[in-house]
Design an enzyme around this catalytic site. Structure first.
Site, PDB file in Angstrom:
ATOM      1  N   PHE A 282       1.122  -1.051   0.216  1.00 45.46           N
ATOM      2  CA  PHE A 282      -0.469   0.094   0.407  1.00 45.46           C
ATOM      3  C   PHE A 282       0.719   1.254  -0.287  1.00 45.46           C
ATOM      4  CE2 PHE A 282      -1.830   3.346   2.640  1.00 45.46           C
ATOM      5  CZ  PHE A 282      -3.345   3.648   1.676  1.00 45.46           C
ATOM      6  N   ASP A 368     -28.504 -21.221  -9.945  1.00 49.60           N
ATOM      7  CA  ASP A 368     -26.670 -20.925  -9.806  1.00 49.60           C
ATOM      8  C   ASP A 368     -26.196 -20.942 -11.277  1.00 49.60           C
ATOM      9  OD1 ASP A 368     -24.115 -20.937  -8.303  1.00 49.60           O
ATOM     10  OD2 ASP A 368     -25.783 -20.658  -6.532  1.00 49.60           O
ATOM     11  N   MET A 481     -18.012 -13.908  -6.347  1.00 46.12           N
ATOM     12  CA  MET A 481     -16.754 -13.618  -6.204  1.00 46.12           C
ATOM     13  C   MET A 481     -15.934 -14.944  -5.680  1.00 46.12           C
ATOM     14  SD  MET A 481     -13.540 -12.780  -5.531  1.00 46.12           S
ATOM     15  CE  MET A 481     -13.038 -12.286  -3.572  1.00 46.12           C
ATOM     16  N   ASN A 482     -15.270 -15.692  -6.802  1.00 43.95           N
ATOM     17  CA  ASN A 482     -14.798 -16.952  -5.785  1.00 43.95           C
ATOM     18  C   ASN A 482     -12.704 -17.265  -6.152  1.00 43.95           C
ATOM     19  OD1 ASN A 482     -16.795 -18.945  -5.462  1.00 43.95           O
ATOM     20  ND2 ASN A 482     -17.479 -18.372  -7.384  1.00 43.95           N
ATOM     21  N   CYS A 528     -21.794 -13.411  -1.516  1.00 41.61           N
ATOM     22  CA  CYS A 528     -21.283 -14.985  -1.182  1.00 41.61           C
ATOM     23  C   CYS A 528     -19.485 -14.485  -2.117  1.00 41.61           C
ATOM     24  CB  CYS A 528     -21.800 -15.720  -1.919  1.00 41.61           C
ATOM     25  SG  CYS A 528     -21.008 -17.471  -2.785  1.00 41.61           S
ATOM     26  N   SER A 529     -18.476 -14.936  -1.232  1.00 38.80           N
ATOM     27  CA  SER A 529     -17.556 -15.246  -1.746  1.00 38.80           C
ATOM     28  C   SER A 529     -17.419 -16.732  -1.643  1.00 38.80           C
ATOM     29  CB  SER A 529     -16.693 -14.270  -1.528  1.00 38.80           C
ATOM     30  OG  SER A 529     -15.516 -14.268  -1.789  1.00 38.80           O
ATOM     31  N   ASP A 536     -18.843  -9.514   6.127  1.00 43.25           N
ATOM     32  CA  ASP A 536     -17.547  -8.568   6.318  1.00 43.25           C
ATOM     33  C   ASP A 536     -18.962  -7.571   6.649  1.00 43.25           C
ATOM     34  OD1 ASP A 536     -17.548  -6.897   3.867  1.00 43.25           O
ATOM     35  OD2 ASP A 536     -16.374  -7.758   3.725  1.00 43.25           O
ATOM     36  N   GLU A 616     -40.155 -36.558   4.105  1.00 43.20           N
ATOM     37  CA  GLU A 616     -38.960 -35.912   3.547  1.00 43.20           C
ATOM     38  C   GLU A 616     -39.989 -34.141   3.065  1.00 43.20           C
ATOM     39  OE1 GLU A 616     -34.976 -37.301   3.355  1.00 43.20           O
ATOM     40  OE2 GLU A 616     -36.363 -37.512   1.374  1.00 43.20           O
TER      41      GLU A 616
HETATM   42  C1  GLA Z   1     -19.546 -20.521  -4.628  1.00 49.30           C
HETATM   43  C2  GLA Z   1     -20.467 -20.429  -4.047  1.00 49.30           C
HETATM   44  C3  GLA Z   1     -21.954 -21.369  -4.379  1.00 49.30           C
HETATM   45  C4  GLA Z   1     -22.003 -21.457  -6.261  1.00 49.30           C
HETATM   46  C5  GLA Z   1     -20.346 -21.819  -6.976  1.00 49.30           C
HETATM   47  C6  GLA Z   1     -21.222 -21.530  -8.561  1.00 49.30           C
HETATM   48  O1  GLA Z   1     -18.575 -21.672  -4.738  1.00 49.30           O
HETATM   49  O2  GLA Z   1     -20.046 -20.131  -2.963  1.00 49.30           O
HETATM   50  O3  GLA Z   1     -22.464 -21.451  -3.197  1.00 49.30           O
HETATM   51  O4  GLA Z   1     -22.588 -20.682  -6.328  1.00 49.30           O
HETATM   52  O5  GLA Z   1     -20.022 -20.455  -6.310  1.00 49.30           O
HETATM   53  O6  GLA Z   1     -19.891 -21.431  -8.970  1.00 49.30           O
END
Ligand code: GLA
Length: 735
Positions: A282, A368, A481-482, A528-529, A536, A616
């Site tokens: 930084f 998804d 964000m993966n 989601c990541s 956060d 179920e």
């Molecule tokens: C991430 C998310 C999952 C799903 C996958 C799809 O890992 O946390 O829940 O959405 O991506 O690629």
């Protein structure tokens, strides 16, 4: 007014309902920290400052021959850089002449009603029901004219104080900021434990508690996101503090990128805590007249243990941080296609899953990953946000229409910040991803990170995502964000500014979310990541719920949700019932237990509904009905952790209590069954001692006092991984 300046004593006092925060301008103009703790009325805490001649602790020049005034041990509100303070500092500046140093002295202050705002970054806001006052203190270095403005807002009723730092260059020449902390706090003692939330992908926010010791204990992230590994949240508490007793200080950083939290115990048994953007890689260029704004930190103090501290954050984050108007509304029950179909689906399969979910009481179907480009696995197509017609013959709109005809709402997964190497977008704009010249790019899940520090890249993403949201009827978006950043170099930025890219990425992300999320207030966004890699407060500002973890195992989730609850409201944790054997752990747990765990959050489903038995499905239908009945307690009530799953292995229990304390939902999951085991009693919390309550499954009436002191017997008939819930209702109250 909750903020007072006493001219004669030169003290600033900030008062919340139950806490007091005091600072003082010293004789040479330095801003010293005096106190943060239980509320104290009209008292001057200057007597706590003890000046002494300390060997090898030099004194600032203006102290003359007075050897007792050293910034090496005096508690400071925002430390100098150099000038005799050898502890970890609040700021590090490379001045125009190449020297390092910042010596800030108080040059003025301003007190006003209302909350200050941060430009381009999330921060808490006041609502009609809150009294919020703010204070700005101006510190200036007389030699360099660099100015630091410390900002405080006091949320009186909420027992929350926010802090942030703005650095202004009033010098005609350019300087470089190598570190700017959003907050520093010096304690005059060190009898504290440091609690923080660490973990890993699929096992986020485990609770670590260690006594602080000499030297530095540091948590942080250098991954370009707040991360699965450490959460931007820390507690300092009395060694003996537990859920119900003891002094506890919370520090929460409202930011989604690199962060650091350093706890330092010094040579005189004092403690300094610093929190801010990570200083690694930084370097922020500040030309004459420019300013740098550091993100906000939210501080809370509880004199009554950890439960109360968490409740303070839950209340404030629900009401003063989540911007979405949908945040206060009952959230829809979703079924998500990921664990049901992964990449392997077409319209028929999805519609079949959705149709079978209708009878269960599910309200929203989420499509998804895998619906765009030619994405049949995770190797391609991120960035090509056009529907895959081979899978969805009638397009997204056609699918959404069919889903709506069933009476369900429609949700969609997107991952806007990324690009696959195998994508048209990357082929057209290879310079749009973060990269370092001449070095081959590191790979993570076969994808690269788009350069969000560039406005043209952000604007492209905004128009392509908004086109999808505007063309198709979509009520929910899962924003994923993966992968983390490995190269933080931007192809259009000059070399002197490359040290700003990590931060500029996050500013770009907030700009994206301003333009996509805030312009679609009717769409519920879920963060989601890879599960909880960016769980956060910065993200909660935009997205009131976040997929807590990619781990859907109900037993693992007990720990993950327990840890998350220290800082974040239950209404922020998305939690799904998934299939067994569980896809992450192989464990099999009854579907009722999976429901009980998932109800400790925003309940949803992540399974192939066409494969559920009639029995179920009926259990799920009942789960949803119960959940809706208890939703006000779960999402808006007070939360009590009754056990610590990291310390006690037999069962995990927790309790949701309505704000008026007339209703409660008590949940327990048996995690480690032994034969012929001891009879246990669950001592409830948060009830009215004098009121009389019914407890489901138990005949008669019980006083709140009795339920809290003697408790209710844990049913001995429960087998491993079974769960039980007790509904507790005040007689005469709502049942
Ligand atoms: C991430 C998310 C999952 C799903 C996958 C799809 O890992 O946390 O829940 O959405 O991506 O690629």
């Amino acid at each position: 007014m909750s903020i007072r300046y006493d001219e004669s004593k030169k003290t600033f006092t900030l008062q919340t309902k139950n806490s007091t925060y005091q600072m003082k301008v010293s004789e040479y103009g330095y801003l010293l920290h005096l106190y943060y703790g239980d509320r104290i009325e009209d008292e001057d805490l200057s007597y706590l400052l003890k000046l002494q001649d300390r060997g090898f602790s030099p004194c600032p020049n203006e102290a003359g021959n007075d050897r007792t005034f050293s910034l090496d041990f005096l508690p400071q509100e925002f430390s100098t850089d150099g000038n005799c303070d050898y502890r970890s500092g609040s700021i590090e500046v490379k001045n125009a002449d190449g020297s390092y140093g910042f010596v800030g002295k108080v040059k003025g202050h301003r007190i006003y009603s209302g909350k200050y705002k941060l430009e381009g970054m999330p921060s808490l806001f006041g609502t009609e029901g809150d009294t919020v006052d703010s204070l700005e203190i101006r510190l200036q270095d007389e030699a360099t004219l660099l100015t630091v403005i410390l900002r405080y807002s006091v949320f009186e009723e909420k027992d929350i104080i926010t802090r942030s730092t703005r650095v202004v260059n009033e010098n005609p020449e350019t300087v470089y900021l190598n570190r700017v902390m959003s907050m520093t706090m010096d304690f005059m003692d060190s009898d504290y434990d440091f609690i923080h939330l660490d973990g890993r992908h699929t096992m986020e926010r485990e609770v670590t508690r260690i006594p602080i010791s000499y030297g530095m204990q540091t948590i942080g992230s250098f991954r370009g996101a707040s991360s699965h590994q450490h959460n931007p949240f820390a507690i300092l508490c009395d060694h003996g503090a537990n859920e119900d007793f003891g002094r506890c200080y919370g520090f929460s950083f409202i930011y989604s990128g690199n962060f650091v939290c350093k706890v330092e115990k010094d040579q005189y048994d004092q403690t300094r805590i610093n929190m801010g953007i990570h200083s690694k890689h930084f370097s922020y260029q500040l030309k004459s007249g420019e300013y740098f704004e550091a993100p906000e930190a939210a501080l809370a103090y509880s004199g009554q243990g950890l439960t109360r501290l968490s409740q303070l954050y839950h209340n404030a984050y629900r009401e003063n941080l989540c911007r979405s108007p949908l945040s206060a509304e009952i959230r829809p029950i979703v079924i998500n296609s990921w664990e049901a179909a992964y990449f392997d689906f077409d319209d028929d399969k999805l519609l079949h899953i959705a149709r079978e979910a209708v009878d269960m009481g599910v309200e929203l179907f989420v499509l998804d990953d895998g619906w765009f480009g030619k994405r049949d696995d995770d190797c391609s197509s991120l960035g090509d946000w056009t529907v895959n017609r081979a899978k969805l013959k009638k397009g997204l709109k056609g699918l959404s229409d069919e889903i709506h005809k069933m009476g369900l709402k429609f949700g969609l997964w997107i991952e806007p910040e990324m690009v696959s190497e195998d994508s048209d977008l990357y082929r057209q704009h290879p310079d749009w991803c973060l990269q370092t010249p001449k070095r081959p790019l590191a790979r993570g899940r076969y994808q690269l990170v788009l350069d969000l520090s560039r406005k043209d890249v952000c604007d492209y993403i905004i128009s392509s995502i908004n086109a999808i949201l505007d063309e198709t009827k979509i009520e929910y978006v899962k924003w994923d964000m993966n992968r983390f950043i490995t190269e933080s170099w931007s192809s259009i930025e000059e070399k002197e500014k490359q040290g700003e890219i990590y931060h500029r990425y996050i500013l770009g992300l907030y700009y994206l979310m301003d333009q996509i999320i805030l312009t679609h207030p009717d769409i519920l966004f879920c963060g989601c990541s890879g599960g909880g890699g960016r769980f956060d407060p910065g993200m909660l500002y935009y997205q009131p719920q976040i997929w807590c973890s990619d781990n859907t195992d109900a037993i693992c989730r007990l720990k993950i949700q327990y840890g998350t609850s220290f800082a974040y409201p239950i209404s922020s944790m998305e939690s799904h019932v998934s299939v067994c054997p569980n896809h992450q752990t192989g464990r099999t747990v009854p579907i009722t237990t999976r429901g009980v765990t998932a109800m400790d959050g925003i309940l949803g489903y992540e399974l192939d509904s066409t494969k559920l038995t009639t029995e179920e499905k009926e259990i799920c239908r009942k789960q949803i009905e119960d959940y809706k009945n208890f939703y006000p307690l779960i999402a808006k009530g007070d939360y009590y952790r009754l056990t610590n799953p990291f310390a006690f292995h037999e069962y995990t229990a927790w309790q949701h209590v309505s704000k008026d304390r007339s209703r409660s939902l008590v949940s327990l999951v048996l995690t480690d069954k032994e034969a012929n085991d001891a009879q246990r009693y669950l001592k409830l919390k948060g009830l009215k001692p004098e009121a009389r309550y019914t407890v489901s499954g138990m005949p008669g009436l019980y006083s709140g006092r009795l339920l809290m002191s003697a408790g209710i017997p844990v049913p001995g008939s429960l087998l491993e991984y079974e769960a039980v819930q007790f509904y507790v209702g005040e007689t005469g109250g709502q049942s």
